[in-house]
Design a protein around this motif. Structure first.
Motif, PDB file in Angstrom:
ATOM      1  N   ALA A 149      -3.771 -98.422 -30.229  1.00 47.79           N
ATOM      2  CA  ALA A 149      -3.207 -99.183 -31.345  1.00 47.79           C
ATOM      3  C   ALA A 149      -4.018 -98.982 -32.619  1.00 47.79           C
ATOM      4  O   ALA A 149      -3.451 -98.836 -33.709  1.00 47.79           O
ATOM      5  N   SER A 150      -5.345 -98.943 -32.502  1.00 46.07           N
ATOM      6  CA  SER A 150      -6.195 -98.739 -33.680  1.00 46.07           C
ATOM      7  C   SER A 150      -5.968 -97.364 -34.281  1.00 46.07           C
ATOM      8  O   SER A 150      -5.876 -97.211 -35.504  1.00 46.07           O
ATOM      9  N   ARG A 151      -5.863 -96.362 -33.405  1.00 41.77           N
ATOM     10  CA  ARG A 151      -5.602 -95.012 -33.906  1.00 41.77           C
ATOM     11  C   ARG A 151      -4.254 -94.939 -34.617  1.00 41.77           C
ATOM     12  O   ARG A 151      -4.143 -94.429 -35.732  1.00 41.77           O
ATOM     13  N   ASP A 152      -3.226 -95.484 -33.962  1.00 44.72           N
ATOM     14  CA  ASP A 152      -1.876 -95.407 -34.529  1.00 44.72           C
ATOM     15  C   ASP A 152      -1.761 -96.224 -35.814  1.00 44.72           C
ATOM     16  O   ASP A 152      -1.049 -95.836 -36.748  1.00 44.72           O
ATOM     17  N   TRP A 153      -2.445 -97.341 -35.860  1.00 45.87           N
ATOM     18  CA  TRP A 153      -2.458 -98.208 -37.042  1.00 45.87           C
ATOM     19  C   TRP A 153      -3.028 -97.440 -38.235  1.00 45.87           C
ATOM     20  O   TRP A 153      -2.431 -97.408 -39.323  1.00 45.87           O
ATOM     21  N   ALA A 154      -4.174 -96.792 -38.036  1.00 45.46           N
ATOM     22  CA  ALA A 154      -4.796 -96.031 -39.122  1.00 45.46           C
ATOM     23  C   ALA A 154      -3.963 -94.810 -39.495  1.00 45.46           C
ATOM     24  O   ALA A 154      -3.787 -94.497 -40.677  1.00 45.46           O
ATOM     25  N   LEU A 155      -3.428 -94.124 -38.496  1.00 45.05           N
ATOM     26  CA  LEU A 155      -2.661 -92.907 -38.757  1.00 45.05           C
ATOM     27  C   LEU A 155      -1.404 -93.199 -39.573  1.00 45.05           C
ATOM     28  O   LEU A 155      -1.110 -92.503 -40.552  1.00 45.05           O
ATOM     29  N   GLN A 217     -11.147 -99.074 -40.397  1.00 43.24           N
ATOM     30  CA  GLN A 217     -12.364 -99.698 -39.876  1.00 43.24           C
ATOM     31  C   GLN A 217     -12.228 -99.992 -38.387  1.00 43.24           C
ATOM     32  O   GLN A 217     -13.167 -99.776 -37.613  1.00 43.24           O
ATOM     33  N   SER A 218     -11.071-100.476 -37.985  1.00 41.58           N
ATOM     34  CA  SER A 218     -10.821-100.754 -36.570  1.00 41.58           C
ATOM     35  C   SER A 218     -10.883 -99.475 -35.747  1.00 41.58           C
ATOM     36  O   SER A 218     -11.476 -99.449 -34.659  1.00 41.58           O
ATOM     37  N   TRP A 219     -10.299 -98.391 -36.264  1.00 43.12           N
ATOM     38  CA  TRP A 219     -10.278 -97.138 -35.518  1.00 43.12           C
ATOM     39  C   TRP A 219     -11.668 -96.515 -35.432  1.00 43.12           C
ATOM     40  O   TRP A 219     -12.093 -96.035 -34.367  1.00 43.12           O
ATOM     41  N   LEU A 220     -12.429 -96.542 -36.542  1.00 42.68           N
ATOM     42  CA  LEU A 220     -13.761 -95.940 -36.533  1.00 42.68           C
ATOM     43  C   LEU A 220     -14.727 -96.702 -35.634  1.00 42.68           C
ATOM     44  O   LEU A 220     -15.724 -96.149 -35.164  1.00 42.68           O
ATOM     45  N   ALA A 221     -14.431 -97.977 -35.375  1.00 46.73           N
ATOM     46  CA  ALA A 221     -15.272 -98.751 -34.468  1.00 46.73           C
ATOM     47  C   ALA A 221     -15.240 -98.170 -33.059  1.00 46.73           C
ATOM     48  O   ALA A 221     -16.173 -98.357 -32.273  1.00 46.73           O
ATOM     49  N   HIS A 222     -14.171 -97.445 -32.733  1.00 49.73           N
ATOM     50  CA  HIS A 222     -14.065 -96.799 -31.422  1.00 49.73           C
ATOM     51  C   HIS A 222     -14.770 -95.452 -31.397  1.00 49.73           C
ATOM     52  O   HIS A 222     -14.909 -94.851 -30.330  1.00 49.73           O
TER      53      HIS A 222
END
Length: 333
Positions: A149-155, A217-222
């Motif tokens: 979800a974080s990846r898709d959200w940022a993408l 920010q959410s995606w980079l946290a991963h």
């Protein structure tokens, strides 16, 4: 490709990477020429041979009918081969004649059709996707759910606001991203319209809707080490398996269609990875000046961006003009 030791890249490695930038164009050119040769023709042909091939192909006599755009691409491939193949040096190019120009004009006149385009996303759909993925990335879900979800959200945010193509999305590296307070900067190394392959930096700052900063920010946290590509494929049960490989066109298309199904959108096959670019063109055509829209999506010419605006600017201008004229007539009576 030569063997890499301790991260060292030889000149051949860099040349191979450079050739990958053009692999889609090269594959299309080879496919066009292969079909021509399979129909019994030769590169050492006459203008009449070319004309017969083009007219027969448009009418389906060589298999599936080909559109005038596809045939124009074949001609471009044919001419490029004559320019670059040393075996053809000094031989007159049979495609360079006025009769060929007349033939192509006739093909467009008789066989031209509206181009097939990916459907654009509405702002309502994009906001639904944004809030859905924001919720899915929350701490109450499993690690894999939050990861995807974080990846898709940022993408989705970055792809829409900059109208990114699939090959551009897949080429962005994780270490090319800078987040400072409410500002996000991304270095894009590859774009179709940048011929010298120098890349460009795009910024996201002050967005009140579909804000990509918290999404990134959410995606980079991963991925705190910033290794590999920014948007790698995620296996449904194993997470990120190949961080050095960015997502391809089909994977991004599947991602978008799957997320649209989750928010209740029907007929998702109308959408593809190119929907982000069409969405920015349509939205920008109604809300931005043409020059601002070109800068936002990286379009290099007005002719290019007009294909994505889909006449919404002209329709709006016409409706305003009609409304103004109606008010003028009413006030004068």
């Amino acid at each position: 490709m030569t063997e890499q030791l301790n991260g060292y890249m030889a000149a051949e490695d860099y040349k191979a990477a450079g050739r990958k930038l053009k692999r889609n164009s090269i594959a299309a050119m080879e496919s066009d020429l292969k079909r021509f040769l399979s129909c019994g023709y030769s590169l050492l042909c006459t203008t009449s041979d070319l004309e017969r091939y083009l007219s027969d192909s448009a009418q389906g006599l060589n298999g599936k009918p080909l559109s005038p755009d596809t045939l124009a691409r074949f001609l471009s491939s044919f001419r490029k081969r004559y320019r670059t193949d040393n075996r053809l040096t000094g031989i007159a190019d049979p495609s360079q004649s006025q009769s060929m120009t007349d033939l192509m004009a006739g093909l467009y006149l008789n066989h031209g059709k509206p181009p097939k385009q990916a459907a654009s996303l509405t702002m309502e759909q994009l906001q639904k996707l944004y809030h859905w993925l924001e919720t899915q990335a929350g701490s109450n879900n499993s690690e894999l759910t939050r990861l995807t979800a974080s990846r898709d959200w940022a993408l989705i945010c970055t792809a829409f606001w900059r109208g990114l193509r699939a090959d551009t999305i897949g080429a962005i590296r994780a270490d090319a991203v800078t987040v400072e307070k409410e500002c996000l900067s991304i270095y894009i190394p590859k774009e179709k319209q940048i011929k010298e392959h120098k890349g460009r930096v795009v910024r996201f700052e002050g967005w009140s809707i579909l804000n990509p900063v918290p999404a990134m920010q959410s995606w980079l946290a991963h991925n705190p080490q910033r290794e590999g590509m920014l948007y790698p494929a995620v296996h449904y049960s194993r997470g990120i398996r190949y961080p050095e490989k960015g997502m391809n066109r089909q994977q991004i298309t599947n991602l978008l269609r799957g997320r649209l199904l989750e928010i209740g959108v029907k007929n998702v096959n109308r959408y593809s990875a190119h929907s982000f670019r069409h969405s920015l063109g349509k939205w920008g055509g109604m809300n931005l000046g043409v020059r601002d829209l070109m800068a936002q999506g990286g379009w290099s010419s007005i002719k290019s961006v007009e294909r994505y605006i889909t006449d919404s600017r002209r329709v709006q201008s016409l409706s305003r003009a009609v409304k103004d004229e109606s008010l003028r007539l009413l006030s004068s009576t």
